[in-house]
Write an enzyme that holds these catalytic residues in place. Sequence first.
Site, short mmCIF file in Angstrom:
data_model
loop_
_atom_site.label_atom_id
_atom_site.label_comp_id
_atom_site.label_asym_id
_atom_site.label_seq_id
_atom_site.Cartn_x
_atom_site.Cartn_y
_atom_site.Cartn_z
N ASP A 221 -12.26 -38.90 -1.91
CA ASP A 221 -12.59 -40.09 -2.70
C ASP A 221 -13.30 -39.66 -3.98
O ASP A 221 -14.37 -39.05 -3.95
CB ASP A 221 -13.49 -41.02 -1.88
CG ASP A 221 -13.81 -42.30 -2.62
OD1 ASP A 221 -13.03 -43.26 -2.50
OD2 ASP A 221 -14.85 -42.34 -3.31
N TYR B 278 -18.38 -40.41 -11.60
CA TYR B 278 -19.12 -39.38 -10.87
C TYR B 278 -19.31 -38.12 -11.71
O TYR B 278 -20.17 -37.28 -11.42
CB TYR B 278 -18.42 -39.01 -9.56
CG TYR B 278 -18.27 -40.13 -8.57
CD1 TYR B 278 -18.99 -41.32 -8.69
CD2 TYR B 278 -17.40 -40.01 -7.48
CE1 TYR B 278 -18.82 -42.36 -7.78
CE2 TYR B 278 -17.24 -41.04 -6.57
CZ TYR B 278 -17.95 -42.21 -6.72
OH TYR B 278 -17.78 -43.23 -5.81
N LYS C 236 -10.98 -44.11 -9.35
CA LYS C 236 -11.55 -45.42 -9.67
C LYS C 236 -11.66 -45.62 -11.18
O LYS C 236 -12.07 -44.71 -11.90
CB LYS C 236 -12.92 -45.59 -9.01
CG LYS C 236 -12.93 -45.40 -7.51
CD LYS C 236 -14.30 -45.69 -6.92
CE LYS C 236 -14.37 -45.23 -5.47
NZ LYS C 236 -14.50 -43.76 -5.35
N HIS D 275 -13.45 -50.10 -9.94
CA HIS D 275 -14.68 -49.65 -9.30
C HIS D 275 -15.67 -50.80 -9.04
O HIS D 275 -16.29 -50.86 -7.98
CB HIS D 275 -15.34 -48.58 -10.18
CG HIS D 275 -16.23 -47.65 -9.43
ND1 HIS D 275 -16.46 -46.35 -9.81
CD2 HIS D 275 -16.97 -47.82 -8.31
CE1 HIS D 275 -17.29 -45.77 -8.97
NE2 HIS D 275 -17.62 -46.65 -8.05
#
Length: 221
Positions: free
Chosen positions: A27, A32, A63, A96
């Site tokens: 994932d 990130y 995402k 997201h």
Amino acid sequence: LGTWKAEPGEVGAAVRTALEAGYRHIDCAAIYGNEAEVGATFASCLSGNDAVCSRADVFVTGKLWNTKHRPQDVEPACAQTLADLKLDYLDLYLIHWPVTGAPGDKLEPPTCDTWAAMESLVEKGLVRAIGVSNFSTKKLEDLLGTAKIVPAVNQVELHPFLRQDALLEYCNAKGIHVTAFAPLGSGDSDFGKKSSVRPLSDPTVLAVADRRQKSPAQVLI
């Protein structure tokens, strides 16, 4: 394996270790900030002499971040994720959050416009499936009013202390799979910041774990 908060210089090794241990769902998310490192690991683990498994064996989620909701920004954002991850396609691409950061009483751009651009990613073969994350029942209901493709997934925080029964029932009725993030709890999630509950150390969870001879994590999952 989730890659949220995985430190630079460590996430690549974590992904390789996970793949070697048998994990087959990774994932990821642009926000990130570590997709390039994950991609370098994919390049070595999914092909060549050191391959752990084939690309077809791994399910990769990406995402779309909040600032990329304009229809014209959706495909470039996805393309950047694919380039960073060194992949030709994503198995699943999620919105997201149901927010954009734009000021005002109405969401701009509206989610239905963003979703239409997400649907085009499926048509172009850039992603195999599309879904959402952190969507409430109301926001899902609004989205389904115009969607041609029903979201495959709604990824939300979910554990015994945040059961989300009504949302689960709704998603099941609509054929939307629910994926739990932070199933062990997280001090950095919205729930974790507002609550003193720490699922892994909760007395009831510990008692069940002891009685069943399982770890607290196994009980929660």
